[in-house]
Motif scaffolding. Sequence first.
Motif, PDB file in Angstrom:
ATOM      1  N   LYS A   1       1.378  -1.424  -0.138  1.00 29.77           N
ATOM      2  CA  LYS A   1      -0.056   0.095  -0.334  1.00 29.77           C
ATOM      3  C   LYS A   1       0.831   1.178  -0.273  1.00 29.77           C
ATOM      4  CE  LYS A   1      -4.183  -1.785   2.317  1.00 29.77           C
ATOM      5  NZ  LYS A   1      -3.755  -3.395   2.885  1.00 29.77           N
ATOM      6  N   PRO A   2       0.705   2.357  -1.004  1.00 25.67           N
ATOM      7  CA  PRO A   2       1.141   3.316  -0.627  1.00 25.67           C
ATOM      8  C   PRO A   2       1.047   4.130   0.613  1.00 25.67           C
ATOM      9  CG  PRO A   2      -0.246   3.305  -2.441  1.00 25.67           C
ATOM     10  CD  PRO A   2      -0.769   2.012  -1.666  1.00 25.67           C
ATOM     11  N   ASN A   3       0.470   4.052   1.763  1.00 24.38           N
ATOM     12  CA  ASN A   3       0.956   4.551   2.660  1.00 24.38           C
ATOM     13  C   ASN A   3       1.790   3.363   4.211  1.00 24.38           C
ATOM     14  OD1 ASN A   3      -0.663   2.185   3.905  1.00 24.38           O
ATOM     15  ND2 ASN A   3      -1.976   3.402   4.790  1.00 24.38           N
ATOM     16  N   GLU A   4       2.156   2.511   3.330  1.00 26.38           N
ATOM     17  CA  GLU A   4       3.013   1.836   3.755  1.00 26.38           C
ATOM     18  C   GLU A   4       4.135   2.219   3.819  1.00 26.38           C
ATOM     19  OE1 GLU A   4       4.055  -3.432   3.628  1.00 26.38           O
ATOM     20  OE2 GLU A   4       2.337  -2.251   2.700  1.00 26.38           O
ATOM     21  N   LEU A   5       4.345   2.655   2.206  1.00 30.15           N
ATOM     22  CA  LEU A   5       5.748   2.786   1.580  1.00 30.15           C
ATOM     23  C   LEU A   5       6.558   4.017   2.999  1.00 30.15           C
ATOM     24  CD1 LEU A   5       8.354   3.093  -0.356  1.00 30.15           C
ATOM     25  CD2 LEU A   5       6.808   4.675  -2.517  1.00 30.15           C
ATOM     26  N   LEU A   6       4.791   5.169   2.887  1.00 29.46           N
ATOM     27  CA  LEU A   6       5.314   6.335   3.058  1.00 29.46           C
ATOM     28  C   LEU A   6       5.571   6.346   3.877  1.00 29.46           C
ATOM     29  CD1 LEU A   6       2.702   8.181   0.730  1.00 29.46           C
ATOM     30  CD2 LEU A   6       5.392   8.503   0.306  1.00 29.46           C
ATOM     31  N   SER A   7       5.336   5.192   5.504  1.00 32.06           N
ATOM     32  CA  SER A   7       5.454   5.724   6.441  1.00 32.06           C
ATOM     33  C   SER A   7       6.864   5.289   6.999  1.00 32.06           C
ATOM     34  CB  SER A   7       4.109   4.691   6.631  1.00 32.06           C
ATOM     35  OG  SER A   7       4.813   4.105   8.406  1.00 32.06           O
ATOM     36  N   LYS A   8       7.631   3.772   6.054  1.00 37.96           N
ATOM     37  CA  LYS A   8       8.942   2.954   5.709  1.00 37.96           C
ATOM     38  C   LYS A   8       9.540   4.524   5.670  1.00 37.96           C
ATOM     39  CE  LYS A   8       9.023  -1.066   5.350  1.00 37.96           C
ATOM     40  NZ  LYS A   8       9.597  -1.615   6.584  1.00 37.96           N
ATOM     41  N   ILE A   9       9.421   4.982   5.146  1.00 41.01           N
ATOM     42  CA  ILE A   9      10.474   6.448   4.242  1.00 41.01           C
ATOM     43  C   ILE A   9      10.363   7.018   5.390  1.00 41.01           C
ATOM     44  CG2 ILE A   9      10.169   8.205   2.653  1.00 41.01           C
ATOM     45  CD1 ILE A   9       9.440   6.593   0.163  1.00 41.01           C
ATOM     46  N   GLU A  10       9.217   7.414   5.953  1.00 43.20           N
ATOM     47  CA  GLU A  10       9.146   9.038   6.954  1.00 43.20           C
ATOM     48  C   GLU A  10      10.432   8.124   7.951  1.00 43.20           C
ATOM     49  OE1 GLU A  10       5.019  10.187   7.330  1.00 43.20           O
ATOM     50  OE2 GLU A  10       5.253  10.206   5.051  1.00 43.20           O
ATOM     51  N   SER A  11       9.841   6.931   8.383  1.00 42.98           N
ATOM     52  CA  SER A  11      10.629   6.870   9.431  1.00 42.98           C
ATOM     53  C   SER A  11      11.714   6.221   8.886  1.00 42.98           C
ATOM     54  CB  SER A  11       9.985   5.302   9.853  1.00 42.98           C
ATOM     55  OG  SER A  11      10.546   4.489  11.079  1.00 42.98           O
ATOM     56  N   ILE A  12      12.807   5.800   8.104  1.00 46.98           N
ATOM     57  CA  ILE A  12      14.029   5.964   7.814  1.00 46.98           C
ATOM     58  C   ILE A  12      14.793   7.413   7.828  1.00 46.98           C
ATOM     59  CG2 ILE A  12      15.597   5.107   6.084  1.00 46.98           C
ATOM     60  CD1 ILE A  12      13.544   2.870   5.636  1.00 46.98           C
ATOM     61  N   LEU A  13      14.231   7.755   7.189  1.00 45.21           N
ATOM     62  CA  LEU A  13      14.755   9.666   6.964  1.00 45.21           C
ATOM     63  C   LEU A  13      14.321  10.095   7.880  1.00 45.21           C
ATOM     64  CD1 LEU A  13      12.578  11.247   4.253  1.00 45.21           C
ATOM     65  CD2 LEU A  13      15.708  10.240   3.773  1.00 45.21           C
ATOM     66  N   ALA A  14      13.756   9.708   9.192  1.00 42.02           N
ATOM     67  CA  ALA A  14      13.332  10.626  10.793  1.00 42.02           C
ATOM     68  C   ALA A  14      14.321   9.553  11.256  1.00 42.02           C
ATOM     69  CB  ALA A  14      12.245   9.977  11.362  1.00 42.02           C
ATOM     70  N   SER A  15      15.362   8.483  11.463  1.00 41.38           N
ATOM     71  CA  SER A  15      15.595   8.246  12.192  1.00 41.38           C
ATOM     72  C   SER A  15      17.097   8.354  11.332  1.00 41.38           C
ATOM     73  CB  SER A  15      15.650   6.642  12.287  1.00 41.38           C
ATOM     74  OG  SER A  15      16.648   6.303  10.791  1.00 41.38           O
ATOM     75  N   ALA A  16      17.412   8.907  10.174  1.00 41.70           N
ATOM     76  CA  ALA A  16      19.045   9.163   9.322  1.00 41.70           C
ATOM     77  C   ALA A  16      19.167  10.063   9.707  1.00 41.70           C
ATOM     78  CB  ALA A  16      18.720   8.870   7.893  1.00 41.70           C
ATOM     79  N   SER A  17      18.095  10.931  10.567  1.00 45.41           N
ATOM     80  CA  SER A  17      18.941  12.620  10.741  1.00 45.41           C
ATOM     81  C   SER A  17      19.057  12.780  12.258  1.00 45.41           C
ATOM     82  CB  SER A  17      17.291  13.023   9.921  1.00 45.41           C
ATOM     83  OG  SER A  17      15.936  13.633  11.365  1.00 45.41           O
ATOM     84  N   ILE A  18      19.242  12.406  12.927  1.00 41.81           N
ATOM     85  CA  ILE A  18      19.606  12.052  13.973  1.00 41.81           C
ATOM     86  C   ILE A  18      20.620  12.916  14.055  1.00 41.81           C
ATOM     87  CG2 ILE A  18      19.149  11.108  16.022  1.00 41.81           C
ATOM     88  CD1 ILE A  18      16.641  10.110  15.715  1.00 41.81           C
TER      89      ILE A  18
END
Length: 126
Positions: free
Chosen positions: A109-126
């Motif tokens: 599902k598109p929202n599954e992809l977007l959620s995973k992307i947001e999570s990875i980008l958020a953890s990468a910017s820490i």
Amino acid sequence: MNSQPRILLADDDPAIRKFLSQILRKAGYQVVMASDGLEAIELLKTEPRPDLLLLDVMMPESTGLDVVAKSNELPQPVPAILMSAIDLPPVQRMVLLASPTPYLIKPFKPNELLSKIESILASASI
């Protein structure tokens, strides 16, 4: 500098590339597309560094795993998400499960992809 996160999307299926790029752009991401693993590796060398790699596992010439391996050789590796069809051969399925790189089983599902992307980008910017 553009504040939109930049995603390098590599998939050998033009319809999937188009569909995913529309979803990503609508969500506010810049998208650079590659039609196979070799092109993705070349774009890693020639384009500004993406914030995330979104890679099909099974592509001609070089796989998504090959692209992740090349990214890991960079001074600053790029986080990645691998995508695969559920009917992968058993050996490749084992490699995916052993990989620290997150993956999604197609179709997702598109929202599954977007959620995973947001999570990875958020953890990468820490």
